[in-house]
Scaffold this active site. Structure first.
Site, PDB file in Angstrom:
ATOM      1  N   ASP A 140       0.880  -1.156   0.000  1.00  0.00           N
ATOM      2  CA  ASP A 140       0.000   0.000   0.000  1.00  0.00           C
ATOM      3  C   ASP A 140       0.928   1.218   0.000  1.00  0.00           C
ATOM      4  OD1 ASP A 140      -2.078   1.767   0.037  1.00  0.00           O
ATOM      5  OD2 ASP A 140      -3.119   0.863   1.729  1.00  0.00           O
TER       6      ASP A 140
HETATM    7  C1  BGC Z   1      -4.903   3.384   0.010  1.00  0.00           C
HETATM    8  C2  BGC Z   1      -5.000   2.372  -1.110  1.00  0.00           C
HETATM    9  C3  BGC Z   1      -4.824   3.048  -2.429  1.00  0.00           C
HETATM   10  C4  BGC Z   1      -3.482   3.760  -2.447  1.00  0.00           C
HETATM   11  C5  BGC Z   1      -3.177   4.474  -3.733  1.00  0.00           C
HETATM   12  C6  BGC Z   1      -3.662   4.229  -0.109  1.00  0.00           C
HETATM   13  O1  BGC Z   1      -3.737   5.300   0.762  1.00  0.00           O
HETATM   14  O2  BGC Z   1      -4.938   2.734   1.248  1.00  0.00           O
HETATM   15  O3  BGC Z   1      -6.236   1.702  -1.045  1.00  0.00           O
HETATM   16  O4  BGC Z   1      -4.931   2.122  -3.474  1.00  0.00           O
HETATM   17  O5  BGC Z   1      -3.474   4.724  -1.414  1.00  0.00           O
HETATM   18  O6  BGC Z   1      -3.961   5.599  -3.878  1.00  0.00           O
END
Ligand code: BGC
Length: 753
Positions: free
Chosen positions: A266
């Protein structure tokens, strides 16, 4: 950026041409060759530096291929409800493109509420086509974190509280996306069940809860859905961050489940070079530059898996075995997507995509309550569907009737080509058959901006709560029917990433507004728009209640179709609405987030396997406000007696249970027939019952269909943590046929030999 892509495409074409001339295509470019041979061939041609470069980002949403070999870059996008607008190379802010507006599909809670895997496939195909058209390699979704508490700010992005339901619904979504040559990236693996302290929560739970509740949807996503990518979660498990976690990634995902795709961190979920090397991470994204400071820009070389990784290899501190494994996975991903020459071209903002969004939305909206009302000189009748022959003055009240709800909520925020509000949808549907007025009722959050996407709506209103209520009440007295449209929104502290809700209550004083409206006009419909359960202290005073969701572009037409009866509602709740927060296991005995903390804090899931209805079933005295699986229709269904094809089954046999279901009303409609299994005697405590099958069946008035379920040992098994395996214990069981977790229609006893 564009230049670079064009170059990569040209160089690929050039290579094909050259190779064709020489009559010998390198194996990795020859798609008639088996995937693994191509992977090994490409790997053997790569330098150490090229390999390391592939394992980390080069911009907010991309990582490099190998230009020299014509292997293209990887481009990621959020997900999971539409394709995120383009951001600048190194910023979260908008790139300012004019061709990146998308269709917003319904939130995944709504998809789960359809209880219809066909809707998942339609969803996956449609969003996959949009991702493909936008030239994305990976769609960051779907999410299947289990709904443990109604306070989790991100529940709207997930598929509810039950692992079986989430598992059945996630598989077709993945297949639909991947049919477009775009990888689905299932997230957030695992145990990201609340948002506050998401980087510093160390989840403590039993192996049983892990395997029975929190992992099954991921497992089927990998084994049946064959997801090509998975995203690690932010939190920790066994004191290791989930993005580099020996247990979750190496032992379970890759070894036990045989996952051959990539593990993507993530954004900012990677914290340590050595752990990232050893504990299963393949692609590092979104790190805060050197991992220590937030916000400095363009420091991709300082990523944990960039120069620090190279350095460790060069100094002999680690070998290249792990690196080759990571690169093999990344190559597989690229061959399956970017270098799959058979993949379709995709499409965006098509009438078909809007139709899909609307269809999924109308199937997911849940009719929670629809009581018959007394009428002068006529038989009592339910308020819904609204009869436009009788109702000539409609009053709509509430901010969510007009507020754009596709902007906000965190990374799933979208820039839509269009979003039709509930009020506009109702007005368009009613036309000149009735007058439709609107009153504000309350002021929620007038803002509307996320990462530079602005709704442009002016929702400011300086009147006091009393003034707004007085206006709405006066107008309600003059109306034939009042539709209150409120709930939560995508602002911080509501349904929004990185925050959780403070309580189960509706915000902004909405309970007062609803109570006042109920006093003023008994013909009141409350439409709750949210991704979470809310408290309803006024439930007895309101005759009709509808659970709507963040349904995206087609919000208005979908809701109007259900309210006016163009569509007979068939959505069922994918999670329990507890009457009080304390009626939820995570809050009754479990631990929830403590104060905001920069230090790692344990959060123990003491409620164990008793999540959602599994907890509610155990509490003899508490009745949920609305049960898991509940959902009404404008017609009625009768279930006949369920029958099994035999009374005993051997451990490798399948038992079939059949139940006739009849539409006893006057309208065509669909019912969700649910199968729960009860283990009558077991050596370990088990939930009273667990969902192990469901079927949405559509029936004409008077029509009967037989619904059959196949029960095998997996439906009877529990995870025995002393043996670390699934066990089906011989003994007595019951197949329970139900219309919700509290509406049991028929039971069939049987025995496992
Ligand atoms: C989120 C993810 C997301 C990623 C990219 C993170 O803050 O938890 O779900 O895909 O950002 O935007």
């Amino acid at each position: 950026m564009m230049k670079k892509r064009i170059f990569a495409i040209c160089s690929l074409a050039g290579l094909f041409a050259l190779a064709a001339q020489a009559q010998q295509l390198p194996v990795y470019l020859d798609d008639s060759k088996p995937l693994e041979q191509r992977v090994e061939d490409a790997l053997s041609r790569m330098t150490l530096e090229e390999k390391v470069a592939m394992t980390h980002a080069q911009s907010k949403f991309s990582s490099p291929g190998v230009e020299r070999l014509g292997i293209p870059d990887v481009w990621m996008t959020d997900g999971p409800h539409g394709i995120r607008p383009e951001v600048l190379w190194d910023e979260w802010e908008q790139a300012g493109w004019s061709n990146d507006s998308c269709v917003a599909f319904p939130a995944l809670t709504c998809l789960a509420a359809t209880w219809n895997p066909e809707m998942s496939l339609l969803y996956g195909r449609s969003i996959g086509e949009e991702a493909r058209f936008r030239k994305k390699t990976v769609l960051l979704g779907p999410g299947v974190n289990i709904y443990r508490t109604p306070l989790n700010g991100r529940n709207f992005e997930y598929m509810g509280e039950d692992p079986y339901l989430a598992g059945r619904m996630v598989v077709p979504y993945i297949q639909g996306v991947q049919q477009q040559g775009v990888a689905a990236c299932v997230k957030h693996y695992a145990l990201n069940n609340h948002e506050v302290n998401r980087h510093t929560t160390n989840v403590v739970l039993s192996d049983r809860a892990l395997h029975e509740i929190y992992l099954p949807a991921f497992k089927v996503a990998v084994q049946e859905g064959k997801a090509w990518a998975i995203m690690g979660a932010y939190n920790l498990y066994k004191n290791q961050h989930a993005c580099h976690n020996q247990y979750l990634l190496n032992d379970i995902l890759k070894k036990q489940w045989g996952f051959d795709g990539v593990v993507v961190s993530d954004w900012g979920g990677c914290h340590d070079t050595e752990q990232a090397i050893r504990y299963g991470l393949d692609m590092e994204y979104g790190s805060w530059t050197n991992g220590l400071t937030m916000g400095a820009s363009n420091a991709y070389d300082s990523y944990f898996l960039a120069i620090p990784y190279l350095k460790m290899i060069r100094e002999g501190k680690v070998g290249t075995q792990e690196l080759d494994d990571k690169v093999r996975r990344i190559l597989r991903l690229i061959f399956r997507t970017e270098m799959n020459r058979q993949r379709p071209w995709g499409s965006m903002n098509t009438p078909e995509h809007y139709a899909a969004a609307r269809r999924i939305a109308t199937e997911g909206i849940v009719l929670l309550k629809n009581e018959a009302l007394k009428r002068k000189g006529a038989k009592p009748a339910a308020l819904l569907p609204i009869d436009l022959e009788e109702v000539k003055r409609i009053l709509v009240v509430g901010e969510n009737a007009v507020k754009m709800l596709t902007v906000g909520g965190g990374s799933s925020s979208l820039k839509v080509q269009r979003e039709i509000s509930p009020l506009d949808g109702i007005r368009a549907r009613v036309g000149n058959k009735a007058e439709v007025k609107w009153a504000r009722g309350y002021v929620g959050d007038a803002s509307g901006e996320y990462n530079g996407v602005v709704t442009g709506q002016n929702l400011k209103d300086n009147r006091s709560a009393d003034e707004l209520i007085a206006e709405a009440v006066a107008m309600a007295r003059e109306a034939d029917c009042v539709i209150f449209i409120g709930g939560l929104n995508k602002s911080g502290g509501q349904d929004c990433e990185d925050t959780d809700r403070a309580s189960l209550d509706l915000p902004y004083g909405q309970d007062r507004v609803i109570a006042a409206l109920a006093e003023a006009n008994s013909r009141l419909v409350v439409v709750n728009i949210s991704g979470n359960a809310v408290a309803m202290p006024w439930v007895e005073k309101v005759p009709a209640i509808v659970q709507d969701w963040y349904v995206g572009s087609e919000a208005g037409p979908a809701l109007a179709a259900v309210l006016m009866g163009d569509v007979n509602p068939s959505g069922h709740l994918p999670f329990t609405f507890p009457a009080r927060l304390e009626d939820c296991g995570a809050h009754a005995v479990g631990e929830f987030v403590k104060e905001r903390s920069r230090e790692v804090v344990d959060v123990e899931y003491k409620e164990d396997i008793f999540v959602g209805y599994r907890w509610a079933d155990k509490q003899k005295k508490q009745k949920p406000l609305f049960a898991f699986g509940h959902g009404l229709s404008y017609t009625t269904f009768q279930f006949g007696k369920a029958q099994a094809d035999r009374t005993t089954m051997g451990s490798d046999e399948v038992l079939t249970v059949t139940v006739p279901v009849t539409n006893t009303g006057a309208l065509r409609g669909a019912e969700v027939v649910q199968l729960y299994i009860r283990d009558v005697e077991s050596s370990l405590p088990r939930p009273v019952k667990e969902l192990k099958g469901f079927c949405k069946v559509e029936l004409n008035p008077g029509e009967t269909k037989e619904v059959s379920f196949r029960i095998d040992r997996s439906a009877l098994s529990f995870y025995d943590d002393s043996r670390s395996e699934w066990v089906a214990e011989p003994g007595r069981f019951e197949a329970i046929i139900a219309a919700s977790a509290t509406d049991i229609r028929s039971k069939v006893p049987f025995e496992l030999k």
